[in-house]
Design an enzyme around this catalytic site. Structure first.
Site, PDB file in Angstrom:
ATOM      1  N   LEU A 144     -43.778 -50.163 -16.938  1.00  0.00           N
ATOM      2  CA  LEU A 144     -42.935 -49.281 -17.731  1.00  0.00           C
ATOM      3  C   LEU A 144     -42.881 -49.777 -19.170  1.00  0.00           C
ATOM      4  CD1 LEU A 144     -39.889 -48.290 -15.514  1.00  0.00           C
ATOM      5  CD2 LEU A 144     -42.155 -47.308 -15.668  1.00  0.00           C
TER       6      LEU A 144
ATOM      7  N   VAL B 170     -41.260 -53.991 -14.266  1.00  0.00           N
ATOM      8  CA  VAL B 170     -41.019 -52.824 -13.404  1.00  0.00           C
ATOM      9  C   VAL B 170     -42.197 -51.870 -13.604  1.00  0.00           C
ATOM     10  CG1 VAL B 170     -39.441 -50.910 -12.899  1.00  0.00           C
ATOM     11  CG2 VAL B 170     -38.532 -53.109 -13.659  1.00  0.00           C
TER      12      VAL B 170
ATOM     13  N   GLN C  18     -40.723 -56.361 -37.346  1.00  0.00           N
ATOM     14  CA  GLN C  18     -41.731 -56.764 -36.365  1.00  0.00           C
ATOM     15  C   GLN C  18     -42.875 -55.758 -36.248  1.00  0.00           C
ATOM     16  OE1 GLN C  18     -38.692 -56.768 -33.114  1.00  0.00           O
ATOM     17  NE2 GLN C  18     -40.324 -55.931 -31.839  1.00  0.00           N
TER      18      GLN C  18
ATOM     19  N   ARG D 182     -43.757 -46.896 -24.799  1.00  0.00           N
ATOM     20  CA  ARG D 182     -44.981 -46.280 -25.321  1.00  0.00           C
ATOM     21  C   ARG D 182     -45.617 -45.302 -24.333  1.00  0.00           C
ATOM     22  NH1 ARG D 182     -47.227 -49.501 -29.672  1.00  0.00           N
ATOM     23  NH2 ARG D 182     -45.767 -51.171 -30.082  1.00  0.00           N
TER      24      ARG D 182
ATOM     25  N   GLN E  88     -44.003 -62.689 -25.743  1.00  0.00           N
ATOM     26  CA  GLN E  88     -42.699 -62.652 -26.423  1.00  0.00           C
ATOM     27  C   GLN E  88     -41.693 -63.530 -25.678  1.00  0.00           C
ATOM     28  OE1 GLN E  88     -40.617 -59.058 -28.076  1.00  0.00           O
ATOM     29  NE2 GLN E  88     -39.556 -59.053 -26.128  1.00  0.00           N
TER      30      GLN E  88
ATOM     31  N   LYS F  36     -43.019 -58.275 -18.767  1.00  0.00           N
ATOM     32  CA  LYS F  36     -44.148 -57.465 -19.262  1.00  0.00           C
ATOM     33  C   LYS F  36     -44.596 -57.985 -20.633  1.00  0.00           C
ATOM     34  CE  LYS F  36     -44.109 -53.555 -21.435  1.00  0.00           C
ATOM     35  NZ  LYS F  36     -45.093 -53.545 -22.532  1.00  0.00           N
TER      36      LYS F  36
ATOM     37  N   HIS G  87     -35.676 -51.639 -18.755  1.00  0.00           N
ATOM     38  CA  HIS G  87     -34.430 -52.103 -19.381  1.00  0.00           C
ATOM     39  C   HIS G  87     -33.295 -52.068 -18.362  1.00  0.00           C
ATOM     40  CE1 HIS G  87     -36.611 -50.313 -22.966  1.00  0.00           C
ATOM     41  NE2 HIS G  87     -36.452 -51.561 -23.326  1.00  0.00           N
TER      42      HIS G  87
ATOM     43  N   GLY H 231     -37.927 -59.134 -20.460  1.00  0.00           N
ATOM     44  CA  GLY H 231     -38.854 -58.708 -19.409  1.00  0.00           C
ATOM     45  C   GLY H 231     -40.178 -59.457 -19.463  1.00  0.00           C
TER      46      GLY H 231
HETATM   47  O1  PAF Z   1     -38.817 -56.410 -26.722  1.00  0.00           O
HETATM   48  C1  PAF Z   1     -38.170 -55.776 -27.582  1.00  0.00           C
HETATM   49  O2  PAF Z   1     -37.660 -54.685 -27.346  1.00  0.00           O
HETATM   50  C2  PAF Z   1     -38.036 -56.363 -28.969  1.00  0.00           C
HETATM   51  O3  PAF Z   1     -39.173 -57.065 -29.355  1.00  0.00           O
HETATM   52  C3  PAF Z   1     -36.768 -57.223 -29.150  1.00  0.00           C
HETATM   53  C4  PAF Z   1     -36.817 -58.458 -28.264  1.00  0.00           C
HETATM   54  C5  PAF Z   1     -35.531 -56.405 -28.818  1.00  0.00           C
HETATM   55  C6  PAF Z   1     -36.665 -57.698 -30.602  1.00  0.00           C
HETATM   56  O4  PAF Z   1     -36.601 -56.624 -31.480  1.00  0.00           O
END
Ligand code: PAF
Length: 301
Positions: free
Chosen positions: A185, A177, A61, A188, A154, A150, A37, A148
């Site tokens: 990274l 990263v 989600q 989890r 998504q 990774k 992040h 990212g």
């Molecule tokens: O990758 C994430 O942390 C989440 O899936 C996101 C994009 C913030 C949506 O909740």
């Protein structure tokens, strides 16, 4: 750093920044901030006059209450990390602020790609992701939004969301990263036991072995997938969820790696499910032309 739980305040702050002439950089997260992040926030800081970070553990989600309950939450620590990285605004809404009716009735259909790979393993996951990302992008307004690599599937779906539904956002992809031993990274990782943590780099090592075969000229996707499965399978603590090689533009399963392709895998170590991916080197003639491009090889070993 301004901290707010109010969607209106978040929207206003982004509007005010644009009125001042700043480009808004937006980093959506679920918190438990780590250096991955941090990489997104730093790039946003370099490229934008105003940087907003959201922290919201989006229940929509998650397909398992256990997974949702186990998701790490430490707003105090995240706040300190965000402040140290010179974030201008932290938006940390409650569930009621995000879903006042208790959950959205109207959601975003991620299309066919949303049902495959991660989507097949986690029912409704990408519908939930794209729904919350749509809400957050509406609040942020025109911006550069950082994601990212990774979470490559998504990222691909968010790019399609922005393109197909005309969001006034530029989706910026940032490289994965990694720890020194190659482990990508992820929030989890903190849930791995010491033994599982030692085993977890098997995922990156197996993907790297396939990338190395591809670099050597192997084009058959089955052979590359078998190499990944063999490498992961050699680690007794690892259980494979899926291994795939896809065309990086269409995300269709590749039979032969001709253009840019991506190898992906999801693996369980105990209760912890990790994902990772690597771009596979293109055929020799093209990779010579592309040596100045930053993608691909730096993260492979
Ligand atoms: O990758 C994430 O942390 C989440 O899936 C996101 C994009 C913030 C949506 O909740």
């Amino acid at each position: 750093m301004d901290v707010t739980g109010s969607a209106d305040r978040f929207r206003q702050a982004c509007d005010e920044a644009r009125r001042r002439g700043d480009v808004v950089g937006f980093v959506p997260t679920m918190g438990a901030l780590h250096q991955g992040h941090g990489r997104l926030l730093k790039q946003a800081r370099d490229e934008c006059g105003f940087v907003a970070l959201s922290i919201f553990v989006n229940p929509v989600q998650f397909d398992s209450q256990t997974d949702l309950g186990a998701y790490p939450r430490d707003l105090g620590k995240d706040r300190a990390v965000a402040g140290a990285l010179r974030t201008d605004l932290l938006f940390a809404p409650t569930e009621t602020e995000m879903y006042p009716g208790g959950g959205p009735e109207v959601t975003v259909d991620p299309g066919a790609l949303g049902e495959r790979l991660e989507g097949a393993s986690r029912q409704g996951h990408f519908r939930g992701v794209l729904t919350v990302v749509s809400k957050l992008l509406h609040m942020a307004g025109p911006c550069r939004a950082y994601f990212g690599e990774k979470d490559a599937q998504q990222l691909a779906l968010v790019e399609r969301l922005a393109r197909d539904l005309d969001f006034p956002a530029t989706i910026v992809s940032c490289p994965t990263v990694r720890e020194i031993d190659g482990l990508a990274l992820s929030s989890r990782n903190a849930r791995l036991s010491p033994q599982e943590r030692r085993a977890a780099p098997a995922l990156f090592d197996a993907l790297s072995a396939a990338a190395s075969l591809a670099r050597g000229g192997e084009r058959r996707a089955d052979v590359l997938k078998a190499e990944i499965a063999r490498g992961i399978g050699a680690e007794p603590l690892a259980r494979i969820d899926y291994v795939a090689v896809v065309d990086d533009a269409t995300w269709e399963d590749a039979t032969s790696v001709q253009g840019r392709a991506r190898a992906l895998a999801a693996v369980r170590f105990g209760d912890v499910r990790l994902i990772d991916n690597l771009v596979l080197p293109e055929p020799a003639a093209r990779s010579v032309q592309n040596t100045s491009e930053p993608e691909g090889s730096p993260e492979e070993r």
